[in-house]
Enzyme design. Structure first.
Site, mmCIF file in Angstrom:
data_model
loop_
_atom_site.group_PDB
_atom_site.id
_atom_site.type_symbol
_atom_site.label_atom_id
_atom_site.label_comp_id
_atom_site.label_asym_id
_atom_site.label_seq_id
_atom_site.Cartn_x
_atom_site.Cartn_y
_atom_site.Cartn_z
ATOM 1 C CG LEU A 44 -2.038 -1.102 1.175
ATOM 2 C CD1 LEU A 44 -2.947 -0.961 2.378
ATOM 3 C CD2 LEU A 44 -2.841 -1.100 -0.119
ATOM 4 C CB ILE B 91 7.270 -8.661 -1.746
ATOM 5 C CG1 ILE B 91 8.009 -7.587 -2.534
ATOM 6 C CG2 ILE B 91 5.798 -8.726 -2.126
ATOM 7 C CD1 ILE B 91 8.071 -7.871 -4.033
ATOM 8 C CB THR C 178 7.815 -4.230 -18.231
ATOM 9 O OG1 THR C 178 7.701 -3.166 -19.179
ATOM 10 C CG2 THR C 178 9.216 -4.160 -17.634
ATOM 11 C CG ASP C 179 6.959 -3.386 -23.576
ATOM 12 O OD1 ASP C 179 7.115 -2.715 -22.538
ATOM 13 O OD2 ASP C 179 6.214 -3.016 -24.514
ATOM 14 C CD GLU C 180 9.063 0.791 -19.579
ATOM 15 O OE1 GLU C 180 10.057 1.439 -19.208
ATOM 16 O OE2 GLU C 180 7.904 1.030 -19.195
ATOM 17 C CE1 TYR D 57 9.144 -1.089 -13.687
ATOM 18 C CE2 TYR D 57 9.140 -0.246 -15.934
ATOM 19 C CZ TYR D 57 8.634 -1.099 -14.979
ATOM 20 O OH TYR D 57 7.622 -1.971 -15.295
ATOM 21 N NE ARG E 130 9.939 8.883 -18.634
ATOM 22 C CZ ARG E 130 8.924 8.068 -18.901
ATOM 23 N NH1 ARG E 130 9.067 7.106 -19.796
ATOM 24 N NH2 ARG E 130 7.769 8.231 -18.298
#
Length: 344
Positions: free
Chosen positions: A35, A60, A125-127, A153, A276
């Protein structure tokens, strides 16, 4: 069986929880979420009414609490959505991304090993593939595309993927990985492109677009993504990676203009801001493998999905307005404030 969903109060995780509760009422869903700013317990309000759903607030990375939960619940399947996922935030503060996305994944897999889960699924992710040139529309990411990350990231997600593969090879953990293109749909946190533009347009605020807005993304409606994950955890081959793409490539600027048109707002609200750092130009996924092995194809065309998404945000203003009124406001000011001033 019991499915443990991490990050279930977030955008994709919550949509997955609701789909599982609807499509597989015979299963129990145990959901954990730290959260943080992007996890909203209100998103799971309806899920709380299901007798086969349980929520527990948990990080986690907290090994002791994670192992205690596994001891208590003994999940059959783990689906790990939990992640820090916003590129801009990773540029501002990389450390938390490495901790949650890599070390958190390690904790979940260690617990999965000890308690004998039948499938550990990593949502990626595809990133992790980097980007593709705009002048080569014939190129697509496949599962064999080398990893070539551009941001803290995507590097953290690639590191987690490599760790998952290592746990499968070294320890025999029954793993699968899915790498998806850009998701959109209900419950998406309002700092992401589509909900941000919807919320700002409704408030007649500037619509900040990085650079010229020519960056291309392959857009995947979140329900289609969730259906693909459900197929993978039940029928996918252990040790495999599956790309999940929407076959809906769009330029960012075209999406913003479409939202303006749908909400009857002037395009003069569009404000081009400083780009960015390390901004990827194009993502595009080839989902041939998951189609060939599991029969999955995206069902929602962008023109239909964006209409449903805009309508959801119109019908659920209370949900996202409460988010915007809090910590998100200060984040938006720090991330875009100076850029907007410079663009004026």
């Amino acid at each position: 069986m019991t499915i443990l969903v991490t990050g279930g109060a977030g955008f994709i995780g919550a949509n997955f929880v609701y789909m599982e509760l609807k499509e597989h009422p015979e299963d129990r869903i145990v959901c954990i979420d730290k959260l943080t700013y992007a996890g909203n317990l209100e998103t799971l309000k309806e899920a709380m009414e299901y007798p086969n759903f349980r929520f527990k607030r948990m990080d986690i990375c907290d090994r002791e609490k994670v192992f205690a939960l596994f001891e208590e619940e003994k999940p059959d399947i783990v689906v790990n959505f939990a992640a820090e996922s916003h590129v801009d935030r990773s540029i501002e503060d990389p450390e938390i991304f490495l901790k949650t996305n890599i070390l958190g994944t390690q904790v979940m897999m260690d617990a999965s090993r000890k308690y004998g889960v039948k499938r550990y699924h990593q949502v990626s992710t595809d990133e992790v593939y980097g980007d593709l040139p705009l002048d080569r529309p014939d190129l697509f990411f496949t599962e064999e595309t080398p990893l070539k990350t551009s941001s803290p990231y995507s590097s953290s997600k690639a590191g987690a993927d490599l760790l998952v593969n290592a746990y499968h090879r070294t320890f025999g953990l029954p793993t699968t990985i899915s790498r998806c293109s850009n998701n959109y749909g209900p419950y998406q946190f309002p700092e992401k492109l589509i909900p941000l533009m919807i919320a700002n347009a409704l408030a007649d605020k500037p619509l900040p677009v990085y650079g010229e807005g020519l960056n291309v993304r392959d857009w995947l409606y979140v329900e289609d993504h969730c259906k693909a994950i459900d197929l993978i955890i039940r029928q996918g081959k252990v040790g495999e990676v599956y790309n999940i793409g929407g076959h809906n490539e769009m330029k960012n600027i075209d999406i913003v203009k479409l939202i303006c048109e749908a909400l009857d707002k002037p395009e003069s609200l569009i404000t081009h801001v400083e780009d960015r750092k390390g901004h990827d130009m194009r993502y595009a996924i080839d989902p041939a493998k998951i189609h060939g092995e599991l029969g999955w194809l995206p069902e929602t065309m962008f023109k239909d999905g964006i209409k449903k998404t805009i309508q959801w945000y119109l019908d659920n203003k209370e949900w996202w307005e409460r988010i915007i009124s809090g910590e998100y406001q200060s984040y938006f000011a720090s991330m875009y404030g100076e850029r907007l001033k410079d663009a004026e």
